[in-house]
Design an enzyme around this catalytic site. Structure first.
Site: not given
Length: 361
Positions: A15, A75, A94, A96, A118, A240, A270, A298-299
């Site tokens: 991405r 990310k 993001y 996290h 987030e 979440l 994540d 997978v993160a």
């Protein structure tokens, strides 16, 4: 403002932080956008497309970080990027933070302004910058769960939809938020027998009304989860807690309740994962087995479909990126309480309480 879009360097992350359309909008408003060479190629956006939109193409990541006042990414920065982030620079991505102390401390040392997608939150509790990737991740969770249910992949050898005379697979979705709803809808559409569990009775009532007939709802308690695990085929963890670590809804001892070949898909990885036995994996090495149970953790699940994900993400983030560029971060956040909720670290200090609580800072 000078805005930078570096190439993502996390494992198999294709991405990119902004589409050419997003770049064009910023340029139209008088901002300069620096895009790293080949940053968008994995998402189907060539350098020429960015240049036509008005971007300045730079040869490497270091140049983008050096020139930009604001970095727009997908990310969180990883170790090679830590030293490139500088004091006063806005990093919009993001993060996290709650499951990564090293990252948290690195960003505190940098004295950058870290605005996390987030934790941007509207007055009604909606997380507008998490929604698009949650929708993608939920859909992909079911698709990947069905794939690893194949015997050749370590699963039980069941077809998720069954065939006439043979029952479909049973799918348990833990968490009825955006991820859980997307996962349940795809599983139901594939013909599975689906149960979606949550602790909110009002939410369960709404889901009971709007979900397909092959989706059942269940109050999420350890007792109920344990009963479901005895004959489930796929479990999708989608819990979440905004800005905080996910709770462990399935503990190590609960693995023995499941049949060998059951597939666990931890979309919450994540945020630390909602299965005790989860640890982050990558698209190049996505699964591992513990006690006969397949774990997929997978993160960056949406990274597998980067074109769809990048377009959806830019659609959501662009208005906030424009506000930050037009007004500067302080005024943009003062004017928009939702965006202000996204500020996690500023001036070397954690300013978002759940993260401070996690690390005792």
């Amino acid at each position: 403002m000078k805005v930078g879009v570096p190439k993502e360097i996390k494992n198999n992350e294709c991405r990119v932080g902004m589409t050419p359309a997003g770049v064009a909008e910023l340029v139209k408003r008088g901002h300069t956008v620096f895009v790293q060479n080949t940053a968008g190629i994995g998402s189907g956006f060539a350098d020429e497309m960015y240049a036509e939109a008005g971007a300045v193409i730079l040869p490497d990541m270091e140049s983008v970080y050096r020139e930009a006042e604001m970095i727009v990414k997908v990310k969180e920065p990883i170790e090679p990027e830590y030293s490139l982030v500088r004091e006063g620079q806005v990093v919009f991505t993001y993060f996290h933070f709650a499951c990564e102390r090293e990252l948290t401390e690195a960003m505190m040392r940098s004295k950058a302004v870290c605005i996390a997608y987030e934790t941007v939150q509207l007055a009604d509790g909606t997380l507008p910058l998490l929604v698009p990737m949650s929708e993608v991740a939920g859909r992909m969770a079911t698709i990947n769960g069905a794939y690893y249910l194949q015997k050749s992949k370590g699963g039980k050898g069941k077809l998720i939809c069954g065939v006439p005379g043979v029952k479909p697979a049973r799918v348990l979705v833990l968490g009825g938020g955006i991820v859980g709803q997307a996962a349940a809808r795809v599983a139901a559409g594939m013909g599975a027998d689906v149960t979606i569990a949550d602790i909110s009775l009002p939410l369960l009532r709404r889901l009971n009304d709007v979900m397909p007939p092959n989706v059942n709802t269940l109050y999420s308690s350890q007792h109920n989860i344990r009963r479901e695990l005895r004959d489930v085929d796929i479990v999708i963890g989608s819990v979440l807690i905004r800005g905080d670590k996910a709770p462990h809804l399935i503990t190590r001892d609960m693995l023995k309740l499941m049949e060998p070949g059951t597939v666990l898909v931890d979309v919450a990885i994540d945020q630390g994962g909602c299965f005790e036995t989860s640890h982050p994996t990558t698209h190049s090495d996505p699964v591992y087995e513990i006690d006969g149970i397949i774990h997929y953790a997978v993160a960056n699940i949406p990274g597998a479909v980067p074109n769809t994900s990048t377009v959806a993400l830019t659609d959501a983030t662009l208005k906030y990126a424009v506000a930050l560029a037009d007004k500067g971060w302080e005024k943009a956040c003062a004017d928009d309480p939702a965006l202000a909720q996204g500020v996690n670290i500023a001036g070397g200090k954690i300013v978002f309480k759940p993260i401070a609580d996690v690390f005792g800072l």
